[in-house]
Scaffold this motif. Sequence first.
Motif, mmCIF file in Angstrom:
data_model
loop_
_atom_site.group_PDB
_atom_site.id
_atom_site.type_symbol
_atom_site.label_atom_id
_atom_site.label_comp_id
_atom_site.label_asym_id
_atom_site.label_seq_id
_atom_site.Cartn_x
_atom_site.Cartn_y
_atom_site.Cartn_z
ATOM 1 N N SER A 75 71.990 33.187 50.027
ATOM 2 C CA SER A 75 71.913 31.741 50.245
ATOM 3 C C SER A 75 70.687 31.158 49.561
ATOM 4 C CB SER A 75 71.876 31.440 51.746
ATOM 5 O OG SER A 75 73.132 31.715 52.344
ATOM 6 N N GLY A 76 69.589 31.936 49.540
ATOM 7 C CA GLY A 76 68.379 31.459 48.886
ATOM 8 C C GLY A 76 68.534 31.331 47.381
ATOM 9 N N LYS A 77 69.367 32.188 46.781
ATOM 10 C CA LYS A 77 69.555 32.132 45.329
ATOM 11 C C LYS A 77 70.605 31.120 44.909
ATOM 12 C CE LYS A 77 68.028 36.801 44.209
ATOM 13 N NZ LYS A 77 68.345 38.073 43.528
ATOM 14 N N ILE A 94 76.648 39.274 43.780
ATOM 15 C CA ILE A 94 76.430 40.128 42.611
ATOM 16 C C ILE A 94 75.772 39.342 41.482
ATOM 17 C CG2 ILE A 94 77.566 41.533 40.867
ATOM 18 C CD1 ILE A 94 79.767 42.109 42.932
ATOM 19 N N LEU A 95 76.299 38.162 41.191
ATOM 20 C CA LEU A 95 75.738 37.359 40.100
ATOM 21 C C LEU A 95 74.344 36.847 40.429
ATOM 22 C CD1 LEU A 95 78.845 35.269 38.965
ATOM 23 C CD2 LEU A 95 77.973 37.416 38.028
ATOM 24 N N GLY A 96 73.975 36.923 41.700
ATOM 25 C CA GLY A 96 72.616 36.527 42.072
ATOM 26 C C GLY A 96 71.550 37.405 41.450
ATOM 27 N N ARG A 97 71.947 38.562 40.884
ATOM 28 C CA ARG A 97 70.992 39.428 40.205
ATOM 29 C C ARG A 97 70.550 38.854 38.856
ATOM 30 N NH1 ARG A 97 69.122 42.996 43.747
ATOM 31 N NH2 ARG A 97 68.805 44.626 42.184
ATOM 32 N N LEU A 98 71.274 37.858 38.379
ATOM 33 C CA LEU A 98 70.919 37.246 37.093
ATOM 34 C C LEU A 98 69.795 36.230 37.281
ATOM 35 C CD1 LEU A 98 74.526 36.622 35.704
ATOM 36 C CD2 LEU A 98 73.014 38.560 35.198
ATOM 37 N N ASP A 99 69.264 35.746 36.177
ATOM 38 C CA ASP A 99 68.238 34.718 36.238
ATOM 39 C C ASP A 99 68.905 33.350 36.432
ATOM 40 O OD1 ASP A 99 69.380 34.267 33.792
ATOM 41 O OD2 ASP A 99 67.687 35.007 32.623
ATOM 42 N N GLU A 100 68.213 32.313 36.004
ATOM 43 C CA GLU A 100 68.745 30.960 36.185
ATOM 44 C C GLU A 100 70.076 30.741 35.482
ATOM 45 O OE1 GLU A 100 67.431 28.630 38.148
ATOM 46 O OE2 GLU A 100 65.919 30.090 38.748
ATOM 47 N N ARG A 102 72.671 32.228 35.948
ATOM 48 C CA ARG A 102 73.800 32.497 36.861
ATOM 49 C C ARG A 102 74.560 31.227 37.212
ATOM 50 N NH1 ARG A 102 69.063 33.033 39.773
ATOM 51 N NH2 ARG A 102 68.755 31.654 41.567
ATOM 52 N N PHE A 103 73.868 30.084 37.244
ATOM 53 C CA PHE A 103 74.543 28.836 37.596
ATOM 54 C C PHE A 103 75.556 28.430 36.528
ATOM 55 C CE2 PHE A 103 70.186 28.288 39.536
ATOM 56 C CZ PHE A 103 70.593 28.644 40.815
ATOM 57 N N HIS A 108 82.262 30.212 34.370
ATOM 58 C CA HIS A 108 83.129 30.683 33.287
ATOM 59 C C HIS A 108 83.631 32.094 33.610
ATOM 60 C CE1 HIS A 108 81.825 27.237 30.916
ATOM 61 N NE2 HIS A 108 80.577 27.540 31.266
ATOM 62 N N PRO A 109 84.613 32.196 34.476
ATOM 63 C CA PRO A 109 85.128 33.519 34.848
ATOM 64 C C PRO A 109 85.838 34.195 33.678
ATOM 65 C CG PRO A 109 86.534 31.798 35.754
ATOM 66 C CD PRO A 109 85.338 31.109 35.164
ATOM 67 N N PRO A 110 85.797 35.521 33.622
ATOM 68 C CA PRO A 110 86.476 36.236 32.537
ATOM 69 C C PRO A 110 87.971 36.350 32.805
ATOM 70 C CG PRO A 110 85.403 37.794 33.985
ATOM 71 C CD PRO A 110 85.039 36.424 34.495
ATOM 72 N N MET A 111 88.692 36.882 31.836
ATOM 73 C CA MET A 111 90.128 37.080 31.983
ATOM 74 C C MET A 111 90.395 38.139 33.050
ATOM 75 S SD MET A 111 92.964 35.855 30.699
ATOM 76 C CE MET A 111 92.398 35.180 29.139
ATOM 77 N N HIS A 112 91.358 37.865 33.908
ATOM 78 C CA HIS A 112 91.694 38.811 34.961
ATOM 79 C C HIS A 112 92.324 40.060 34.341
ATOM 80 C CE1 HIS A 112 93.507 40.465 38.637
ATOM 81 N NE2 HIS A 112 92.643 39.699 39.304
ATOM 82 N N PRO A 113 91.943 41.265 34.798
ATOM 83 C CA PRO A 113 92.436 42.499 34.149
ATOM 84 C C PRO A 113 93.922 42.745 34.315
ATOM 85 C CG PRO A 113 91.178 43.022 36.128
ATOM 86 C CD PRO A 113 90.998 41.560 35.886
#
Length: 326
Positions: A75-77, A94-100, A102-103, A108-113
């Motif tokens: 929530s903080g990120k 998971i994407l919270g591990r990225l820097d700014e 991430r927003f 832009h989600p990738p293609m579903h497998p």
Amino acid sequence: MTRERYDELVAEGRELTLQEGQIQWRLGDMALEIEPITVPGGLPGEEHRVRKNMAMFAQDIDQPVPTVLAYRVTSGKWPSERRRPEVPWSIHRILGRLDESRFEVVQHPPMHPTRPGVCRWTDESAKRLVGWRVHTPRSVQEKVEAVHDLVGDEQVAAQVATDLLRRPAVAAAAAKDETACHLFNQAQRRGPRVAEPEPDTPQAEPDVPDVIAPAAPAEPAADWDEVPVQQVEDEPEELERPPSPVAPVVRKIQHTIEFLDLVGACHKFVAAIGRLVPSLGRRRLSEAEIETIHHNLARVRGVLTELRPMFPQVSDLLRGVALADA
């Protein structure tokens, strides 16, 4: 079950997942209200207080402490205005591990497998993006890492390697690896470890390769009282062997192996730092932690500095990585 019914269940399941995410967001916001994150990584000395209050809150709502801490950090990120309602909470975590970035990335989600033409975040696509291990490896590197995880035991690794080398293509590819060939030949020279035979048990003759010449017949022992002194003094000259024609090749192989070991050590160091530093996030380190890091960096710097007199060529490397005085 019909395809239509399956699609209905999938739609309902996704809706429940999003509802679960709203609960997780709300619990994280509550945890933030109890212990706000004022500075990325927290202020010095406040970690103990935060864990204590989060433990009390988790116990009162019947939730595991690590779960509540994960809710709070996530929530903080992700401020409420930056959260994507169509993206599950787990993907935000998971994407919270990225820097700014991430927003922007989350939009832009990738293609579903497995769904052609559908762009949607999945747990594994998010993990691949941040460099985490995935449950279903696809690339060669991901598969290699998965295999390494399974063959941590030496006995298992030996059996797997033996089975794989029975494949002609695998054996041919392995033969091109100079380090692997050297280690294999070295193991052959040492020979297998044979257990001591039981008493009164005839021991089988060793399987001696044809390339090894049979031992010469033993000469009768010399009577050292009758051997002239000059012959004894000249004995070492007669025992000297001419330089082996393959010695330069062996030295070159040894040099290559040592070079690869050095490159491997550098790679492990960089990989470990690249993996561990981001895991710390932006948490402010305590004075004791900073002192420990400085102490270990000084040890690395000292080792590299000591190598400079012995290996002058290393000086440029040290100047490049800034681990010793130029």
